[in-house]
Design an enzyme around this catalytic site. Sequence first.
Site, PDB file in Angstrom:
ATOM      1  N   HIS A  95     -11.151 102.367  80.467  1.00 32.26           N
ATOM      2  CA  HIS A  95     -10.501 103.639  80.788  1.00 32.26           C
ATOM      3  C   HIS A  95     -11.448 104.815  80.587  1.00 32.26           C
ATOM      4  O   HIS A  95     -12.495 104.721  79.936  1.00 32.26           O
ATOM      5  CB  HIS A  95      -9.235 103.833  79.950  1.00 32.26           C
ATOM      6  CG  HIS A  95      -9.472 103.950  78.467  1.00 32.26           C
ATOM      7  ND1 HIS A  95      -9.763 105.146  77.848  1.00 32.26           N
ATOM      8  CD2 HIS A  95      -9.455 103.019  77.479  1.00 32.26           C
ATOM      9  CE1 HIS A  95      -9.904 104.958  76.559  1.00 32.26           C
ATOM     10  NE2 HIS A  95      -9.723 103.659  76.304  1.00 32.26           N
ATOM     11  N   CYS A 124     -10.138  99.183  73.038  1.00 31.74           N
ATOM     12  CA  CYS A 124     -10.360  99.261  74.479  1.00 31.74           C
ATOM     13  C   CYS A 124     -11.755  99.828  74.763  1.00 31.74           C
ATOM     14  O   CYS A 124     -12.450 100.304  73.862  1.00 31.74           O
ATOM     15  CB  CYS A 124      -9.295 100.121  75.137  1.00 31.74           C
ATOM     16  SG  CYS A 124      -7.681  99.311  75.239  1.00 31.74           S
TER      17      CYS A 124
END
Length: 534
Positions: A435, A454
Amino acid sequence: MQKFTCFLVLLCIWGCRESNKQSNTNRTKDSIHKEMQDAASDLAGNFSDQRSMRFSSSRIESFFAKYDSLRSFQTDLNTFYTTRSYAFAWYTENGLTEQASNLYARLENLPEEGLNIVLPYKRQLDSLFNITLPQSTDQKSETELLLTSMYFFFAQKVWGGLEESATQKVDWHMPRKKLSYSALLDSMMQPGKVSTAQEPVYRQYNLLKEYLKKYKALPADKVTVFLPNKKPIRPGDTLAMVTSLRKKLFLLGDLPRAGDTSSPIYDSSLLTAVKRFQKRHGMKEDGIAGGSMIRELNVPVQKRIEKIIVNMERNRWLPTDVRGRYLAVNIPEFVLHAYNDDSLLWNMNVVVGKDVNKTVIFAGSISQVVFSPHWNVPPGILKKEVLPGMAKNPNYLETHHMEKYGDGVRQKPGPWNSLGAVKFLFPNSHNIYLHDTPSKSLFKEDKRAFSHGCIRVADPKFLAMYLLRNDSTWTEERIVKAMASGREQYVAIRNPMPVYITYFTAWVDRQGDLNFRDDIYKRDAQLSGLLIKH
């Protein structure tokens, strides 16, 4: 099952990297490939394809009654000799083949493979292999079966590596390559295959193996570099400690010619060597020998050897070839690589999980791009950060642009959003994805382990354009607009992109330079312990 072979990850990281180094200090791609082939072909040898000399199938059971520690290979051995109708493979009418000598030499030199293991029945192998008088039929069949069993032992340890249950202990959740040792040995013996036979290990393995020899030959830490008054050594400085810096960089191969290692002057040749060392260790290539570089310079040679060995082991787990387009993240390198087959297309800096929020080692396929995403706060962060914040501040959700969503909390799209303007989804049980992020400054750091697990990407717009390149409706203008819209939008990727999250702390790049990175999750120490136990 073959689909996982495209994971060949990372090899990626290193194998295809480009460099701006001068050509006179580089090894070419072709020369490195030839070295790999030469190193991998010595077991191709000269197998026997004769069929007149045979032994009784009953010899197999009596063999394992005597060599019980090798019984785990009985199925492979039965399969191999049934296919050959029990014809000798390691003998011709003139005696043992060249291939038998090659295997014997490799077994004698297992430490060169980065393995510290006891060879079973070594005394018996030495005795049978080195008989000077003509062997009896029983001796020949015993030697034959022992050589084949030892081949399977070698193949398992050198080409296969630790069993999969052991790799789970170091949190390696990617598919392992599968090998049939009997089929491999049989294919090597087929007419026309001898000259092209390749060992079933990814090419990084043999490149690291060559560096293992070099590092074992280095003098043990005879040169230590200190910083005078704790001040960095800079180009143009004239200091006594520059001499030690020169000697150390020469020993490690960064200073290509010894030259005048006694010179105290930080000149242009030393600057090139310092930058080369910095690049190999993932540092800013500024030519300033500061504290972090000196610490890396003074890492004991034995520690470097251990790092090479554990990464050779990781390479044993990889498929030997890769096809198609894929992405690969090497966690300790903090870099995302894009490949087409074995060709590097581009690199991108990433931020990975902190030690307490380790990014998981696994494989998947990116199937969706989500523009202007909501951020569904993970349960752990909700419990540790959001709920306590709400208890202290009634306006916590509004202040952080959050809202209740079902039983949880989510953050609204916008420039404040923790996921930035876009995220890239690949279904997995680890809740990991790539992301954007509003914290752009972190990409300038040398070490980028800051996330909750992440992976944050430095150029999300470029990645979105790359993943949607086959959809002409998604132009650059439309992507930019969707990222800034504040309206969440899911877009399916027509051809899902394989992505591999891996962990390598040592590799050889396309220029032939050995790279090292910090073991940020202490995986090397875990794996080293498992190798010692086995």
